[in-house]
Design a protein around this motif. Structure first.
Motif, PDB file in Angstrom:
ATOM      1  N   LEU A 159      36.250  47.380  40.175  1.00 26.88           N
ATOM      2  CA  LEU A 159      37.071  46.465  39.386  1.00 26.88           C
ATOM      3  C   LEU A 159      37.562  47.085  38.080  1.00 26.88           C
ATOM      4  O   LEU A 159      38.310  46.440  37.339  1.00 26.88           O
ATOM      5  CB  LEU A 159      36.286  45.186  39.086  1.00 26.88           C
ATOM      6  CG  LEU A 159      35.883  44.363  40.319  1.00 26.88           C
ATOM      7  CD1 LEU A 159      34.989  43.211  39.920  1.00 26.88           C
ATOM      8  CD2 LEU A 159      37.106  43.858  41.053  1.00 26.88           C
ATOM      9  N   GLY A 160      37.154  48.312  37.795  1.00 27.99           N
ATOM     10  CA  GLY A 160      37.633  48.988  36.593  1.00 27.99           C
ATOM     11  C   GLY A 160      37.246  48.289  35.308  1.00 27.99           C
ATOM     12  O   GLY A 160      38.070  48.144  34.395  1.00 27.99           O
ATOM     13  N   GLU A 202      48.156  43.134  37.160  1.00 26.82           N
ATOM     14  CA  GLU A 202      46.968  43.904  36.796  1.00 26.82           C
ATOM     15  C   GLU A 202      45.826  43.690  37.780  1.00 26.82           C
ATOM     16  O   GLU A 202      45.089  44.622  38.102  1.00 26.82           O
ATOM     17  CB  GLU A 202      46.535  43.483  35.382  1.00 26.82           C
ATOM     18  CG  GLU A 202      45.207  44.017  34.912  1.00 26.82           C
ATOM     19  CD  GLU A 202      44.767  43.354  33.614  1.00 26.82           C
ATOM     20  OE1 GLU A 202      43.561  43.091  33.473  1.00 26.82           O
ATOM     21  OE2 GLU A 202      45.642  43.089  32.756  1.00 26.82           O
ATOM     22  N   ILE A 203      45.667  42.455  38.274  1.00 30.27           N
ATOM     23  CA  ILE A 203      44.497  42.145  39.096  1.00 30.27           C
ATOM     24  C   ILE A 203      44.765  42.157  40.606  1.00 30.27           C
ATOM     25  O   ILE A 203      43.855  42.323  41.405  1.00 30.27           O
ATOM     26  CB  ILE A 203      43.880  40.789  38.672  1.00 30.27           C
ATOM     27  CG1 ILE A 203      42.465  40.635  39.261  1.00 30.27           C
ATOM     28  CG2 ILE A 203      44.760  39.636  39.055  1.00 30.27           C
ATOM     29  CD1 ILE A 203      41.731  39.419  38.773  1.00 30.27           C
ATOM     30  N   PRO A 229      45.872  44.450  42.648  1.00 29.03           N
ATOM     31  CA  PRO A 229      45.328  45.606  43.373  1.00 29.03           C
ATOM     32  C   PRO A 229      43.842  45.511  43.670  1.00 29.03           C
ATOM     33  O   PRO A 229      43.364  46.094  44.651  1.00 29.03           O
ATOM     34  CB  PRO A 229      45.628  46.785  42.436  1.00 29.03           C
ATOM     35  CG  PRO A 229      46.782  46.338  41.620  1.00 29.03           C
ATOM     36  CD  PRO A 229      46.570  44.866  41.419  1.00 29.03           C
ATOM     37  N   TYR A 230      43.090  44.772  42.860  1.00 27.46           N
ATOM     38  CA  TYR A 230      41.654  44.667  43.100  1.00 27.46           C
ATOM     39  C   TYR A 230      41.363  43.779  44.305  1.00 27.46           C
ATOM     40  O   TYR A 230      40.407  44.028  45.050  1.00 27.46           O
ATOM     41  CB  TYR A 230      40.955  44.158  41.836  1.00 27.46           C
ATOM     42  CG  TYR A 230      41.131  45.110  40.675  1.00 27.46           C
ATOM     43  CD1 TYR A 230      40.428  46.310  40.627  1.00 27.46           C
ATOM     44  CD2 TYR A 230      42.046  44.847  39.660  1.00 27.46           C
ATOM     45  CE1 TYR A 230      40.609  47.212  39.591  1.00 27.46           C
ATOM     46  CE2 TYR A 230      42.230  45.735  38.618  1.00 27.46           C
ATOM     47  CZ  TYR A 230      41.513  46.919  38.589  1.00 27.46           C
ATOM     48  OH  TYR A 230      41.710  47.811  37.568  1.00 27.46           O
ATOM     49  N   PHE A 231      42.171  42.748  44.516  1.00 22.78           N
ATOM     50  CA  PHE A 231      42.008  41.960  45.736  1.00 22.78           C
ATOM     51  C   PHE A 231      42.427  42.782  46.952  1.00 22.78           C
ATOM     52  O   PHE A 231      41.844  42.639  48.029  1.00 22.78           O
ATOM     53  CB  PHE A 231      42.818  40.662  45.644  1.00 22.78           C
ATOM     54  CG  PHE A 231      42.070  39.540  44.992  1.00 22.78           C
ATOM     55  CD1 PHE A 231      41.222  38.730  45.734  1.00 22.78           C
ATOM     56  CD2 PHE A 231      42.196  39.296  43.636  1.00 22.78           C
ATOM     57  CE1 PHE A 231      40.520  37.697  45.130  1.00 22.78           C
ATOM     58  CE2 PHE A 231      41.497  38.271  43.025  1.00 22.78           C
ATOM     59  CZ  PHE A 231      40.656  37.461  43.765  1.00 22.78           C
ATOM     60  N   GLU A 232      43.436  43.638  46.799  1.00 23.75           N
ATOM     61  CA  GLU A 232      43.808  44.533  47.904  1.00 23.75           C
ATOM     62  C   GLU A 232      42.654  45.461  48.249  1.00 23.75           C
ATOM     63  O   GLU A 232      42.367  45.711  49.432  1.00 23.75           O
ATOM     64  CB  GLU A 232      45.043  45.349  47.521  1.00 23.75           C
ATOM     65  CG  GLU A 232      46.324  44.537  47.456  1.00 23.75           C
ATOM     66  CD  GLU A 232      47.510  45.357  46.971  1.00 23.75           C
ATOM     67  OE1 GLU A 232      48.641  45.052  47.394  1.00 23.75           O
ATOM     68  OE2 GLU A 232      47.308  46.304  46.177  1.00 23.75           O
ATOM     69  N   ARG A 233      41.974  45.999  47.238  1.00 20.53           N
ATOM     70  CA  ARG A 233      40.853  46.898  47.494  1.00 20.53           C
ATOM     71  C   ARG A 233      39.713  46.160  48.191  1.00 20.53           C
ATOM     72  O   ARG A 233      39.091  46.695  49.107  1.00 20.53           O
ATOM     73  CB  ARG A 233      40.359  47.526  46.185  1.00 20.53           C
ATOM     74  CG  ARG A 233      41.358  48.481  45.542  1.00 20.53           C
ATOM     75  CD  ARG A 233      40.748  49.203  44.370  1.00 20.53           C
ATOM     76  NE  ARG A 233      39.673  50.106  44.793  1.00 20.53           N
ATOM     77  CZ  ARG A 233      38.940  50.828  43.946  1.00 20.53           C
ATOM     78  NH1 ARG A 233      39.155  50.728  42.639  1.00 20.53           N
ATOM     79  NH2 ARG A 233      37.983  51.618  44.413  1.00 20.53           N
ATOM     80  N   LEU A 234      39.430  44.931  47.759  1.00 15.42           N
ATOM     81  CA  LEU A 234      38.401  44.147  48.439  1.00 15.42           C
ATOM     82  C   LEU A 234      38.764  43.919  49.899  1.00 15.42           C
ATOM     83  O   LEU A 234      37.919  44.028  50.799  1.00 15.42           O
ATOM     84  CB  LEU A 234      38.220  42.800  47.743  1.00 15.42           C
ATOM     85  CG  LEU A 234      37.403  42.771  46.455  1.00 15.42           C
ATOM     86  CD1 LEU A 234      37.411  41.372  45.869  1.00 15.42           C
ATOM     87  CD2 LEU A 234      35.983  43.239  46.707  1.00 15.42           C
ATOM     88  N   ARG A 235      40.022  43.597  50.147  1.00 19.98           N
ATOM     89  CA  ARG A 235      40.489  43.363  51.513  1.00 19.98           C
ATOM     90  C   ARG A 235      40.335  44.610  52.374  1.00 19.98           C
ATOM     91  O   ARG A 235      39.923  44.532  53.542  1.00 19.98           O
ATOM     92  CB  ARG A 235      41.955  42.930  51.476  1.00 19.98           C
ATOM     93  CG  ARG A 235      42.598  42.659  52.835  1.00 19.98           C
ATOM     94  CD  ARG A 235      44.115  42.648  52.704  1.00 19.98           C
ATOM     95  NE  ARG A 235      44.630  43.975  52.365  1.00 19.98           N
ATOM     96  CZ  ARG A 235      45.824  44.195  51.812  1.00 19.98           C
ATOM     97  NH1 ARG A 235      46.613  43.177  51.520  1.00 19.98           N
ATOM     98  NH2 ARG A 235      46.219  45.423  51.554  1.00 19.98           N
TER      99      ARG A 235
END
Length: 362
Positions: free
Chosen positions: A120-121, A170-171, A173-179
């Motif tokens: 999550l950076g 900003e956020i 991409p973090y849901f994309e990474r979780l997916r």
């Protein structure tokens, strides 16, 4: 891990009666305000006890009315990200994250706190308090707290609703990474066309408390009979791969049997990306156009037509194994004598695809 939901609940003026099968990945519950989206995930979370229903996550039964089974919230092993972050204002980011981990102490496995922080950076935020964070940073911390509870499923109720466009960017991409980088099922409530096209693995369209369509994101978004994003935002979702970047600033992508040229995408050759092509940006021709500026001229076959109540029509196409939608007038459909099986050319300007309609693929 799949999520199976069958619910019935009478709110008086509104009745919820749904059946949902959510496959692994990120499933978006989509629909207008008041369609029942939040009620569904609140029932999964145990915040709403429906009149009857059955909820199963993997092989764990959370509710089965027929058997008199209903697990309370604290036994459901869920993570919930609300519209507002709901962080404890008197605790640091580190302490908020560790609070989430407290709920997972008795269960083995789960994500390492350091890995979640990196994902999550937020490593540079650990000693701050929520009041010193931006909206996007607070939502990332809330997401981290939910993940460290080691949930069997993650619930997200319009997590970007309180954010401006810059914080959303900003956020996302973090849901994309979780997916893409975890096997955690995600049930995600949204009424944003951009979020659905960018994030969804599968889509469940709700209307007046009922499911009107569910399936893969590509199938649902390209269905002219449903148009869950509304006619103005109707479009198709293409899973593509980057082939090359050209010196003139264009990127070449491959999707099944077709190739597309788009303004340069920030991905390396070989990487998978998804592209949302809006129906209003697709023109149709019976012959291959010559001497035009549009760079994407795709051989296609008409699959179905949907005539609107007004002057418009939606045409579903097969282009190299990909489903596209074209939004044209009824007059044009008649002039071209469009019908299922007819060969046409779909024309798309390279610059018509907005940057926000290009995102990471699986």
């Amino acid at each position: 891990m799949t999520v199976s939901i069958s619910l019935r609940h009478d709110f008086g003026a509104f009745r919820l009666d749904i059946g949902i099968e959510a496959p692994p990945g990120l499933t978006v519950l989509f629909g207008r305000s008041g369609s029942g989206k939040t009620s569904v995930i609140n029932a999964v979370a145990g915040l709403l006890r429906p009149d009857s229903g059955r909820i199963v996550i993997g092989d764990r039964v959370l509710q089965d009315s027929a058997r008199g089974l209903w697990l309370p919230v604290h036994r459901r092993r869920l993570g919930y990200v609300f519209q507002e972050s709901r962080l404890f204002p008197h605790l640091s980011v580190r302490a908020n994250l560790l609070y989430g981990q407290r709920f997972a102490r008795r269960r083995a496995g789960g994500p390492d706190p350091g890995l979640v922080v990196d994902l999550l950076g937020i490593s540079h935020l650990l000693d701050r308090r929520p009041g010193a964070l931006s909206g996007g940073e607070r939502q990332r911390v809330a997401l981290g707290r939910a993940l460290l509870a080691r949930p069997d499923v993650l619930l997200a109720d319009e997590p970007f609703a309180a954010l401006d466009e810059a914080r959303k960017a900003e956020i996302l991409p973090y849901f994309e990474r979780l997916r893409d980088e975890t096997d955690l099922p995600i049930l995600y409530v949204s009424h944003s066309a951009a979020e659905v096209a960018r994030l969804a693995t599968s889509v469940v369209v709700l209307q007046d408390g009922k499911v009107v369509r569910q399936g893969s994101a590509a199938d649902v978004l390209s269905d002219p009979e449903v148009t869950p994003l509304g006619v103005r935002h109707a479009g198709a979702l293409l899973e593509t791969r980057v082939l090359a970047h050209h010196p003139d600033g264009l990127s070449e992508l491959q999707a099944g049997g077709i190739r597309l040229l788009l303004p340069q995408v920030d991905r390396a050759p070989g990487e998978a990306i998804r592209v949302h092509i809006e129906a209003q940006d697709v023109m149709l021709s019976l012959t291959r156009p010559e001497g035009i500026s549009a760079l994407n001229i795709l051989p296609a076959t008409v699959q179905t037509l949907r005539m609107g109540q007004g002057p418009g029509a939606l045409v579903q196409l097969d282009a190299g194994g990909n489903r596209l939608l074209a939004r044209i007038t009824r007059r044009s459909a008649s002039a071209l004598d469009l019908q299922p099986g007819k060969a046409v050319f779909a024309v798309l300007k390279a610059v018509a695809v907005a940057r926000e309609n290009v995102a990471d693929g699986r």
